[in-house]
Enzyme design. Structure first.
Site, mmCIF file in Angstrom:
data_model
loop_
_atom_site.group_PDB
_atom_site.id
_atom_site.type_symbol
_atom_site.label_atom_id
_atom_site.label_comp_id
_atom_site.label_asym_id
_atom_site.label_seq_id
_atom_site.Cartn_x
_atom_site.Cartn_y
_atom_site.Cartn_z
ATOM 1 N N ARG A 256 7.226 10.451 -17.169
ATOM 2 C CA ARG A 256 7.168 9.454 -16.112
ATOM 3 C C ARG A 256 5.778 8.812 -16.126
ATOM 4 O O ARG A 256 4.770 9.497 -16.299
ATOM 5 C CB ARG A 256 7.450 10.071 -14.733
ATOM 6 C CG ARG A 256 8.910 10.421 -14.490
ATOM 7 C CD ARG A 256 9.806 9.191 -14.462
ATOM 8 N NE ARG A 256 11.202 9.502 -14.222
ATOM 9 C CZ ARG A 256 12.113 9.679 -15.166
ATOM 10 N NH1 ARG A 256 11.754 9.641 -16.450
ATOM 11 N NH2 ARG A 256 13.376 9.906 -14.853
ATOM 12 N N HIS A 309 11.363 1.340 -21.238
ATOM 13 C CA HIS A 309 11.926 2.670 -21.008
ATOM 14 C C HIS A 309 13.336 2.734 -21.595
ATOM 15 O O HIS A 309 14.317 2.360 -20.948
ATOM 16 C CB HIS A 309 11.959 2.961 -19.507
ATOM 17 C CG HIS A 309 12.275 4.383 -19.179
ATOM 18 N ND1 HIS A 309 12.383 4.849 -17.890
ATOM 19 C CD2 HIS A 309 12.512 5.465 -19.961
ATOM 20 C CE1 HIS A 309 12.666 6.142 -17.893
ATOM 21 N NE2 HIS A 309 12.762 6.531 -19.147
#
Length: 358
Positions: A256, A309
């Protein structure tokens, strides 16, 4: 009931490729199934601000489906407004975009499709390590420019063999990274985790646990981040910790974005303390166009392997997490027990230590 899904817009790619299940266009492949049972299924990518579809529909939705690749951030304030919400499903892995403490307080279950992306992300980690260590991106950019100066690339290209590689987090993804690094004959594989690996598992990857984080990073040529985001890991890799990295080390983060302080990482690259940073996660997604890690470089003008991502949303992973999402909802609708490994928050309590020891 109303079921709300926040997914990413796929555009022409999703129209031409139906296996892009995690998109607004292909809707996880569950619209017909849900509507055949009389449920309302709202799918959108509109998630920012009070006028978004997310905030409009969350107030009377019973099930919320979100994805780590285009997260709808379910804050404590929104939980208060979501009077009918009973179940949050992450189509993928990683539920940090949901205020888990608020979910516990309001008896909202939070589940994710555990294991759906572990192979996909582990492969991406190894690729990211190699492209940094081998100085691949500047080499490719040189070819695109029409230039040819081997020495400009080779001066910062190394072998992975003989290097010390360590993972912050040795869970499902971190462990698979260690497995995939074995054939590269690294000098040593290390891991930092609050819990030691089972003895047999540790021996299988010949990995040594280091219990102090500063000591851990000081030993590594390559550090890869593979832990969940929670209160204990927010900003974990910051300016202070980066001082303890080996000069010239490489850092990979597919976990993350908020685990690594973006400005501290950019500064470490610019100073030469870090030789490279790669990954696909950003502390706001989609990342702003002026996000510092889009363009941060090392002292030689390379060392950036950042991408959108997508490591955990390959077509193979999408098939797995779409199927898993359907299974979770099916269990909920028929009042069947959920698979234990998928439960982050049960009814009024945490069911995992993955998001911090509570």
């Amino acid at each position: 009931m109303k079921i709300l899904a926040i997914l990413y817009k796929g555009g022409d790619s999703a129209t031409s490729e139906p296996r892009l299940l995690g998109t607004v266009e292909n809707q996880l492949g569950i619209r017909e199934w849900l509507e055949s049972q009389g449920h309302e299924y709202v799918v959108t990518d509109s998630k920012e601000g009070p006028d978004s579809d997310f905030q409009k529909h969350i107030v009377d939705s019973e099930i919320l489906i979100t994805t780590p690749f285009h997260p709808g951030y379910l804050t404590a304030d929104l939980v208060e407004k979501a009077k009918k919400l009973k179940l949050c499903v992450t189509a993928g892995v990683g539920s940090d975009h949901i205020d888990l403490n608020a979910a516990v307080k309001h008896s909202i279950q939070v589940l994710e499709v555990s294991g759906s992306n572990v192979v996909s992300v582990a492969e991406h980690v190894v690729m990211s390590i190699l492209l940094l260590v081998r100085n691949f991106v500047p080499a490719h950019e040189m070819i695109e420019r029409g230039d040819w100066m081997v020495s400009d690339i080779a001066r910062n290209a190394f072998d992975l063999e003989g290097k010390i590689v360590g993972t912050i987090g040795a869970g499902r993804i971190g462990y698979r990274v260690l497995q995939r690094l074995l054939p590269f004959d690294c000098k040593e594989l290390l891991y930092y985790d609050y819990a030691p690996l089972p003895e047999a598992a540790g021996k299988a990857v010949n990995a040594r646990r280091v219990e102090d984080l500063k000591d851990f990073v000081s030993q590594c040529d390559v550090v890869t981040v593979n832990c969940p985001l929670h209160e204990g890991t927010m900003g974990l890799v910051n300016a202070d910790l980066l001082k303890h990295f080996k000069k010239g080390a490489w850092l990979v983060n597919t976990a993350r974005g908020a685990i690594c302080d973006k400005d501290a990482v950019a500064a470490a690259l610019a100073s030469g303390h870090l030789n490279g940073y790669s990954g696909d996660v950003w502390n706001v997604q989609p990342a702003p166009k002026d996000h510092v890690l889009r363009t941060a470089k090392n002292v030689l003008g390379g060392g950036n392997g950042m991408v959108p991502h997508y490591s955990g949303t390959t077509l193979d992973a999408q098939a797995r997490y779409a199927s898993g999402t359907k299974s979770i909802i099916e269990n909920y609708l028929s009042d069947k027990p959920q698979e234990a490994q998928n439960i982050i928050v049960g009814v009024g309590k945490f069911e995992t230590k993955a998001y911090g020891q509570r």
